[in-house]
Design a protein around this motif. Structure first.
Motif, PDB file in Angstrom:
ATOM      1  N   THR A  74       0.799  -1.228   0.000  1.00 34.27           N
ATOM      2  CA  THR A  74       0.000   0.000   0.000  1.00 34.27           C
ATOM      3  C   THR A  74       0.830   1.276   0.000  1.00 34.27           C
ATOM      4  N   ALA A  75       2.151   1.160   0.096  1.00 37.43           N
ATOM      5  CA  ALA A  75       3.011   2.344   0.188  1.00 37.43           C
ATOM      6  C   ALA A  75       2.845   3.267  -1.008  1.00 37.43           C
ATOM      7  N   ALA A  76       2.740   2.698  -2.202  1.00 38.86           N
ATOM      8  CA  ALA A  76       2.638   3.527  -3.407  1.00 38.86           C
ATOM      9  C   ALA A  76       1.365   4.367  -3.416  1.00 38.86           C
ATOM     10  N   GLU A  77       0.268   3.822  -2.931  1.00 37.63           N
ATOM     11  CA  GLU A  77      -0.994   4.567  -2.927  1.00 37.63           C
ATOM     12  C   GLU A  77      -0.940   5.721  -1.927  1.00 37.63           C
ATOM     13  N   TYR A  78      -0.385   5.488  -0.744  1.00 40.37           N
ATOM     14  CA  TYR A  78      -0.250   6.582   0.214  1.00 40.37           C
ATOM     15  C   TYR A  78       0.694   7.654  -0.326  1.00 40.37           C
ATOM     16  N   ASP A  79       1.727   7.236  -1.024  1.00 38.81           N
ATOM     17  CA  ASP A  79       2.649   8.193  -1.627  1.00 38.81           C
ATOM     18  C   ASP A  79       1.939   9.018  -2.707  1.00 38.81           C
ATOM     19  N   ARG A  80       1.156   8.355  -3.522  1.00 32.86           N
ATOM     20  CA  ARG A  80       0.480   9.052  -4.630  1.00 32.86           C
ATOM     21  C   ARG A  80      -0.501  10.087  -4.101  1.00 32.86           C
ATOM     22  N   THR A  81      -1.258   9.736  -3.082  1.00 29.21           N
ATOM     23  CA  THR A  81      -2.280  10.635  -2.557  1.00 29.21           C
ATOM     24  C   THR A  81      -1.743  11.601  -1.501  1.00 29.21           C
ATOM     25  N   GLY A  82      -0.585  11.279  -0.924  1.00 31.93           N
ATOM     26  CA  GLY A  82      -0.036  12.116   0.136  1.00 31.93           C
ATOM     27  C   GLY A  82      -0.833  12.051   1.420  1.00 31.93           C
ATOM     28  N   THR A  83      -1.603  10.992   1.591  1.00 31.52           N
ATOM     29  CA  THR A  83      -2.418  10.845   2.793  1.00 31.52           C
ATOM     30  C   THR A  83      -1.667  10.053   3.862  1.00 31.52           C
ATOM     31  N   PHE A  84      -2.100  10.227   5.100  1.00 28.93           N
ATOM     32  CA  PHE A  84      -1.410   9.569   6.206  1.00 28.93           C
ATOM     33  C   PHE A  84      -1.854   8.115   6.306  1.00 28.93           C
ATOM     34  N   PRO A  85      -0.921   7.180   6.500  1.00 30.01           N
ATOM     35  CA  PRO A  85      -1.250   5.743   6.537  1.00 30.01           C
ATOM     36  C   PRO A  85      -1.752   5.283   7.903  1.00 30.01           C
ATOM     37  N   PHE A  86      -2.955   5.695   8.263  1.00 28.14           N
ATOM     38  CA  PHE A  86      -3.508   5.308   9.561  1.00 28.14           C
ATOM     39  C   PHE A  86      -3.546   3.785   9.716  1.00 28.14           C
ATOM     40  N   ALA A  87      -3.843   3.081   8.627  1.00 33.60           N
ATOM     41  CA  ALA A  87      -3.914   1.617   8.708  1.00 33.60           C
ATOM     42  C   ALA A  87      -2.558   1.018   9.067  1.00 33.60           C
ATOM     43  N   HIS A  88      -1.482   1.615   8.568  1.00 31.62           N
ATOM     44  CA  HIS A  88      -0.149   1.126   8.914  1.00 31.62           C
ATOM     45  C   HIS A  88       0.092   1.273  10.418  1.00 31.62           C
ATOM     46  N   PHE A  89      -0.325   2.386  10.964  1.00 35.39           N
ATOM     47  CA  PHE A  89      -0.062   2.622  12.381  1.00 35.39           C
ATOM     48  C   PHE A  89      -0.968   1.793  13.274  1.00 35.39           C
ATOM     49  N   GLU A  90      -2.127   1.452  12.800  1.00 41.38           N
ATOM     50  CA  GLU A  90      -2.952   0.515  13.545  1.00 41.38           C
ATOM     51  C   GLU A  90      -2.280  -0.853  13.585  1.00 41.38           C
ATOM     52  N   ALA A  91      -1.677  -1.252  12.459  1.00 43.30           N
ATOM     53  CA  ALA A  91      -0.949  -2.522  12.415  1.00 43.30           C
ATOM     54  C   ALA A  91       0.275  -2.479  13.326  1.00 43.30           C
ATOM     55  N   LEU A  92       0.983  -1.347  13.342  1.00 44.78           N
ATOM     56  CA  LEU A  92       2.127  -1.198  14.234  1.00 44.78           C
ATOM     57  C   LEU A  92       1.696  -1.308  15.698  1.00 44.78           C
ATOM     58  N   ARG A  93       0.553  -0.708  16.020  1.00 45.33           N
ATOM     59  CA  ARG A  93       0.039  -0.777  17.385  1.00 45.33           C
ATOM     60  C   ARG A  93      -0.323  -2.211  17.757  1.00 45.33           C
ATOM     61  N   GLU A  94      -1.040  -2.891  16.878  1.00 48.48           N
ATOM     62  CA  GLU A  94      -1.456  -4.264  17.162  1.00 48.48           C
ATOM     63  C   GLU A  94      -0.259  -5.186  17.343  1.00 48.48           C
ATOM     64  N   ARG A  95       0.791  -4.944  16.594  1.00 40.76           N
ATOM     65  CA  ARG A  95       1.972  -5.818  16.645  1.00 40.76           C
ATOM     66  C   ARG A  95       2.865  -5.514  17.846  1.00 40.76           C
ATOM     67  N   GLY A  96       2.626  -4.363  18.508  1.00 43.23           N
ATOM     68  CA  GLY A  96       3.458  -3.985  19.639  1.00 43.23           C
ATOM     69  C   GLY A  96       4.689  -3.201  19.254  1.00 43.23           C
ATOM     70  N   TYR A  97       4.773  -2.804  17.983  1.00 44.63           N
ATOM     71  CA  TYR A  97       5.978  -2.124  17.496  1.00 44.63           C
ATOM     72  C   TYR A  97       6.141  -0.737  18.111  1.00 44.63           C
ATOM     73  N   LEU A  98       5.035  -0.088  18.447  1.00 43.34           N
ATOM     74  CA  LEU A  98       5.110   1.260  19.000  1.00 43.34           C
ATOM     75  C   LEU A  98       5.778   1.279  20.369  1.00 43.34           C
ATOM     76  N   ALA A  99       5.827   0.138  21.045  1.00 45.56           N
ATOM     77  CA  ALA A  99       6.461   0.037  22.365  1.00 45.56           C
ATOM     78  C   ALA A  99       7.852  -0.587  22.278  1.00 45.56           C
ATOM     79  N   LEU A 100       8.423  -0.585  21.085  1.00 48.48           N
ATOM     80  CA  LEU A 100       9.708  -1.245  20.855  1.00 48.48           C
ATOM     81  C   LEU A 100      10.787  -0.757  21.810  1.00 48.48           C
ATOM     82  N   THR A 101      10.896   0.563  22.005  1.00 51.56           N
ATOM     83  CA  THR A 101      11.982   1.116  22.817  1.00 51.56           C
ATOM     84  C   THR A 101      11.549   1.459  24.235  1.00 51.56           C
TER      85      THR A 101
END
Length: 452
Positions: A74-101
């Motif tokens: 989905t990176a190309a579509e977010y790049d084309r539209t210049g919109t923020f990838p909220f879905a990516h950050f929801e996935a990061l949250r679900e995976r626990g990546y936001l608490a990495l450090t």
């Protein structure tokens, strides 16, 4: 049993197969890598198997590996539209990546600098914008984990929100009038203290990455009537806080780096977290290595795509050639370009990963490592620029088409020139240090001595 060592540079299908067949092993070092004969080692690109050494390294990498393949779709579509990838950050949250450090004592993974850059390089191979954006959040958390300069109750509350709710925070320091904070100078944003001890903030910040999704803004402001600046914690819902959606850039189009306006924003006395002049004595510069990690990841993605393209692309041969068509990868000038890409990536990755590892393992060396850490960013970014340029030459005119990811890599990687630390500042610092050593008669320099 499949060893990830041997399939890392393969397709996402191979990575998915490895994850499915080896679920218990993706968080640990692949032991088969240590058993390879010298001949086998020479035929394997130095990849994750070489740099991942701890359980935390592999836990962080496994998260990034899972997410990078998804984000690449989905990176190309977010790049084309210049919109923020909220879905990516929801996935990061679900995976626990936001608490990495976030430190383990607060419920996070407790990743150090090495685990962070190890994961961030892989995530950037999927989507550079998402990796750079989340990197600034992880950087703020990692710095605070190292310095412990905020009040403990605030730190515990914020880290807890990151772990349990996926709260995001970022530092807001850049301003239109002053440019990058790395160049020094007091912020134009001001903080006026009221009789009850509370504060009123007024000013404008730009390049506020993650602006569409931040829960907290860490705002630098000059204390009115003084020559001192401080960091303030400003919740998103604060009256007078406004986001102006100004981010419409050449590269890194999906980072949401809009302008932040503070129009008489009233915050309590406890919102002042710390002085902008770090007096803790803790060395936190190593956390900035998350920046070159992103650009190295983009370069690796460009290299991987170009090699795959060259292998699959068949071109018509000139008259007199024994074959009517041949693979692009069989042409000598293409092979040279591929070799040049790998030759450039090898030392850049060793420098980045080596500095990160030594930063974690030798706190006593950190004061002597600051210049090398700063120099890593311009070195890696210049390397990444050259790698992406070569990848585009391999694909030729087709690389300019939006149907291929190379033009996005080309634009994204150039953003690295404008991320801190700035190249001219780094070069001046290195030059002044070299001159000072020569003037002091220390011509050999610290490189020949054992760090204290």
């Amino acid at each position: 049993m499949i060893c990830y060592t041997k399939i890392h540079s393969g397709s996402s299908v191979n990575r998915a197969q490895w994850r499915a067949e080896n679920p218990a092993r993706r968080q640990e070092f692949c032991p088969e890598a240590a058993k390879l004969s010298p001949t086998e080692v020479k035929s394997v690109t130095l990849g994750p198997w070489f740099f991942g050494q701890t359980a935390v390294d592999w836990q962080a990498y496994a998260m990034a590996d899972d997410l990078a393949d998804r984000f690449a779709q989905t990176a190309a579509e977010y790049d084309r539209t210049g919109t923020f990838p909220f879905a990516h950050f929801e996935a990061l949250r679900e995976r626990g990546y936001l608490a990495l450090t976030v430190p383990r004592e607060y419920g996070g993974l407790g990743a150090g600098v090495h685990a962070l850059v190890f994961a961030q390089e892989r995530l950037a191979q999927g989507d550079g914008s998402t990796a750079l954006a989340v990197g600034w959040h992880l950087y703020v958390i990692g710095k605070q984990a190292a310095s412990r300069t905020w009040p403990e109750d605030v730190r515990r509350r914020l880290f807890g929100e990151v772990v349990t709710e996926g709260a995001l925070l970022n530092a807001c320091a850049s301003e239109p009038e002053t440019g990058s904070p790395s160049r020094g100078g007091l912020p134009r944003t001001t903080a006026r203290r009221l009789p009850d001890g509370s504060w009123v903030l007024r000013g404008r910040k730009n390049f506020t990455t993650l602006a569409p999704i931040l829960r907290y803004f860490l705002v630098s402001a000059t204390l009115e009537g003084t020559e001192e600046a401080a960091w303030f914690l400003v919740p998103r819902e604060s009256p007078g806080l406004r986001i102006a959606e100004t981010w419409d850039s050449l590269g890194m189009r999906a980072t949401g780096s809009h302008d932040l306006w503070l129009e008489e924003v009233h915050v309590p006395a406890g919102a002042l977290l710390e002085s902008a002049q770090d007096r803790s004595g803790a060395r936190t510069e190593g956390w900035l290595l998350h920046v070159p990690a992103v650009y190295l990841g983009i370069a690796q993605a460009a290299r991987d795509f170009a090699v795959k393209y060259a292998v699959e692309r068949r071109t018509v041969n000139p008259p007199g050639h024994p074959e009517p068509a041949s693979r692009l990868a069989d042409r000598p000038h293409v092979q040279r370009l591929i070799g040049e890409m790998d030759l450039a990536l090898l030392p850049a990755r060793h420098l980045l990963m080596g500095l990160a590892r030594q930063w974690d393992e030798h706190p006593e060396w950190r004061a002597q490592m600051v210049s090398a850490v700063a120099a890593c960013k311009p070195f890696v970014v210049e390397t990444a620029l050259g790698v992406v340029d070569r990848a585009m030459r391999i694909a030729g005119g087709a690389s300019l088409s939006r149907s291929l990811p190379l033009e996005r890599f080309y634009r994204d990687v150039r953003a690295g020139l404008h991320n801190p630390p700035m190249e001219d500042v780094v070069l001046n610092t290195l030059a002044r240090a070299a001159i000072a050593r020569a003037e002091a008669g220390d011509e050999e320099g610290p490189a020949t001595r054992t760090p204290p």
